[in-house]
Design a protein around this motif. Structure first.
Motif, PDB file in Angstrom:
ATOM      1  N   UNK A  42       0.838  -1.193   0.000  1.00 11.70           N
ATOM      2  CA  UNK A  42       0.000   0.000   0.000  1.00 11.70           C
ATOM      3  C   UNK A  42       0.874   1.244   0.000  1.00 11.70           C
ATOM      4  N   UNK A  43       0.338   2.378  -0.458  1.00  3.94           N
ATOM      5  CA  UNK A  43       1.106   3.620  -0.432  1.00  3.94           C
ATOM      6  C   UNK A  43       1.494   3.995   0.994  1.00  3.94           C
ATOM      7  N   UNK A  44       2.685   4.535   1.139  1.00  2.00           N
ATOM      8  CA  UNK A  44       3.189   4.988   2.433  1.00  2.00           C
ATOM      9  C   UNK A  44       2.575   6.338   2.750  1.00  2.00           C
ATOM     10  N   UNK A  45       2.069   6.489   3.974  1.00  2.00           N
ATOM     11  CA  UNK A  45       1.544   7.779   4.413  1.00  2.00           C
ATOM     12  C   UNK A  45       2.399   8.268   5.567  1.00  2.00           C
ATOM     13  N   UNK A  46       2.845   9.496   5.479  1.00  2.00           N
ATOM     14  CA  UNK A  46       3.727  10.053   6.497  1.00  2.00           C
ATOM     15  C   UNK A  46       2.972  10.473   7.751  1.00  2.00           C
ATOM     16  N   UNK A  47       1.839  11.072   7.591  1.00  2.00           N
ATOM     17  CA  UNK A  47       1.092  11.589   8.731  1.00  2.00           C
ATOM     18  C   UNK A  47      -0.142  10.751   8.982  1.00  2.00           C
ATOM     19  N   UNK A  48      -0.065   9.929   9.996  1.00  2.00           N
ATOM     20  CA  UNK A  48      -1.202   9.108  10.378  1.00  2.00           C
ATOM     21  C   UNK A  48      -1.936   9.851  11.482  1.00  2.00           C
ATOM     22  N   UNK A  49      -3.185  10.256  11.246  1.00  2.00           N
ATOM     23  CA  UNK A  49      -3.897  10.978  12.297  1.00  2.00           C
ATOM     24  C   UNK A  49      -4.197  10.064  13.483  1.00  2.00           C
ATOM     25  N   UNK A  50      -3.860  10.520  14.651  1.00  2.00           N
ATOM     26  CA  UNK A  50      -4.083   9.737  15.871  1.00  2.00           C
ATOM     27  C   UNK A  50      -4.841  10.585  16.877  1.00  2.00           C
ATOM     28  N   UNK A  51      -6.024  10.985  16.486  1.00  2.00           N
ATOM     29  CA  UNK A  51      -6.807  11.844  17.354  1.00  2.00           C
ATOM     30  C   UNK A  51      -7.898  11.100  18.099  1.00  2.00           C
ATOM     31  N   UNK A  52      -8.186   9.887  17.696  1.00  2.00           N
ATOM     32  CA  UNK A  52      -9.273   9.132  18.312  1.00  2.00           C
ATOM     33  C   UNK A  52      -8.823   8.513  19.631  1.00  2.00           C
ATOM     34  N   UNK A  53      -9.772   8.333  20.527  1.00  2.00           N
ATOM     35  CA  UNK A  53      -9.476   7.617  21.768  1.00  2.00           C
ATOM     36  C   UNK A  53      -9.042   6.203  21.442  1.00  2.00           C
ATOM     37  N   UNK A  54      -8.056   5.733  22.177  1.00  2.00           N
ATOM     38  CA  UNK A  54      -7.603   4.371  21.971  1.00  2.00           C
ATOM     39  C   UNK A  54      -6.691   4.201  20.781  1.00  2.00           C
ATOM     40  N   UNK A  55      -6.146   5.314  20.252  1.00  2.00           N
ATOM     41  CA  UNK A  55      -5.289   5.185  19.079  1.00  2.00           C
ATOM     42  C   UNK A  55      -3.872   4.767  19.427  1.00  2.00           C
ATOM     43  N   UNK A  56      -3.518   4.764  20.696  1.00  2.00           N
ATOM     44  CA  UNK A  56      -2.191   4.308  21.099  1.00  2.00           C
ATOM     45  C   UNK A  56      -2.203   2.796  21.274  1.00  2.00           C
ATOM     46  N   UNK A  57      -1.091   2.143  20.947  1.00  2.00           N
ATOM     47  CA  UNK A  57      -1.056   0.686  21.051  1.00  2.00           C
ATOM     48  C   UNK A  57      -0.855   0.212  22.485  1.00  2.00           C
ATOM     49  N   UNK A  58      -0.254   1.051  23.330  1.00  2.00           N
ATOM     50  CA  UNK A  58      -0.003   0.702  24.728  1.00  2.00           C
ATOM     51  C   UNK A  58      -0.634   1.751  25.633  1.00  2.00           C
ATOM     52  N   UNK A  59      -1.007   1.372  26.846  1.00  2.00           N
ATOM     53  CA  UNK A  59      -1.544   2.379  27.766  1.00  2.00           C
ATOM     54  C   UNK A  59      -0.449   3.372  28.173  1.00  2.00           C
ATOM     55  N   UNK A  60      -0.869   4.599  28.423  1.00  2.00           N
ATOM     56  CA  UNK A  60       0.058   5.626  28.870  1.00  2.00           C
ATOM     57  C   UNK A  60       0.225   5.486  30.374  1.00  2.00           C
ATOM     58  N   UNK A  61       1.485   5.478  30.832  1.00  2.00           N
ATOM     59  CA  UNK A  61       1.779   5.326  32.254  1.00  2.00           C
ATOM     60  C   UNK A  61       2.311   6.654  32.774  1.00  2.00           C
ATOM     61  N   UNK A  62       1.688   7.169  33.812  1.00  2.00           N
ATOM     62  CA  UNK A  62       2.126   8.408  34.435  1.00  2.00           C
ATOM     63  C   UNK A  62       2.820   8.065  35.744  1.00  2.00           C
ATOM     64  N   UNK A  63       3.963   8.702  35.980  1.00  2.00           N
ATOM     65  CA  UNK A  63       4.703   8.470  37.204  1.00  2.00           C
ATOM     66  C   UNK A  63       4.422   9.590  38.195  1.00  2.00           C
ATOM     67  N   UNK A  64       4.507   9.267  39.452  1.00  2.00           N
ATOM     68  CA  UNK A  64       4.276  10.232  40.515  1.00  2.00           C
ATOM     69  C   UNK A  64       5.311  11.342  40.412  1.00  2.00           C
ATOM     70  N   UNK A  65       4.877  12.573  40.637  1.00  2.00           N
ATOM     71  CA  UNK A  65       5.788  13.711  40.622  1.00  2.00           C
ATOM     72  C   UNK A  65       6.649  13.662  41.874  1.00  2.00           C
ATOM     73  N   UNK A  66       7.959  13.575  41.696  1.00  2.00           N
ATOM     74  CA  UNK A  66       8.859  13.462  42.829  1.00  2.00           C
ATOM     75  C   UNK A  66       9.730  14.711  42.954  1.00  2.00           C
ATOM     76  N   UNK A  67       9.297  15.825  42.400  1.00  2.00           N
ATOM     77  CA  UNK A  67      10.100  17.049  42.408  1.00  2.00           C
ATOM     78  C   UNK A  67      10.348  17.547  43.828  1.00  2.00           C
TER      79      UNK A  67
END
Length: 76
Positions: A42-67
């Motif tokens: 298939x043709x290569x596309x440079x910009x894949x829109x990722x605006x929909x919920x669940x578009x990431x393949x892995x869950x985002x992990x947030x770490x506790x702020x330790x500042x």
């Protein structure tokens, strides 16, 4: 919509330049082995829109702020 061009494995290896030219013009090409589809080029596309919920393949992990934690302070 136009049907995708099809090449068997031997034809694909012999005509790769022609296949790439078709794909460069926006067409899709199906590669078959013994009449069964095994790949789609298939043709290569440079910009894949990722605006929909669940578009990431892995869950985002947030770490506790330790500042404010003295044990992690560079000045301590």
């Amino acid at each position: 919509m136009e049907a995708a061009a099809q090449y068997d494995v031997h034809e694909a290896s012999t005509h790769i330049a022609a296949i790439l030219q078709l794909v460069a013009t926006g067409q899709e090409v199906i590669i078959t082995r013994a009449g069964e589809p095994v790949a789609k080029v298939v043709p290569f596309t440079r910009n894949v829109p990722r605006t929909a919920r669940g578009s990431l393949s892995e869950p985002v992990v947030f770490f506790e702020d330790r500042a404010g934690d003295a044990s992690h302070d560079a000045r301590a």
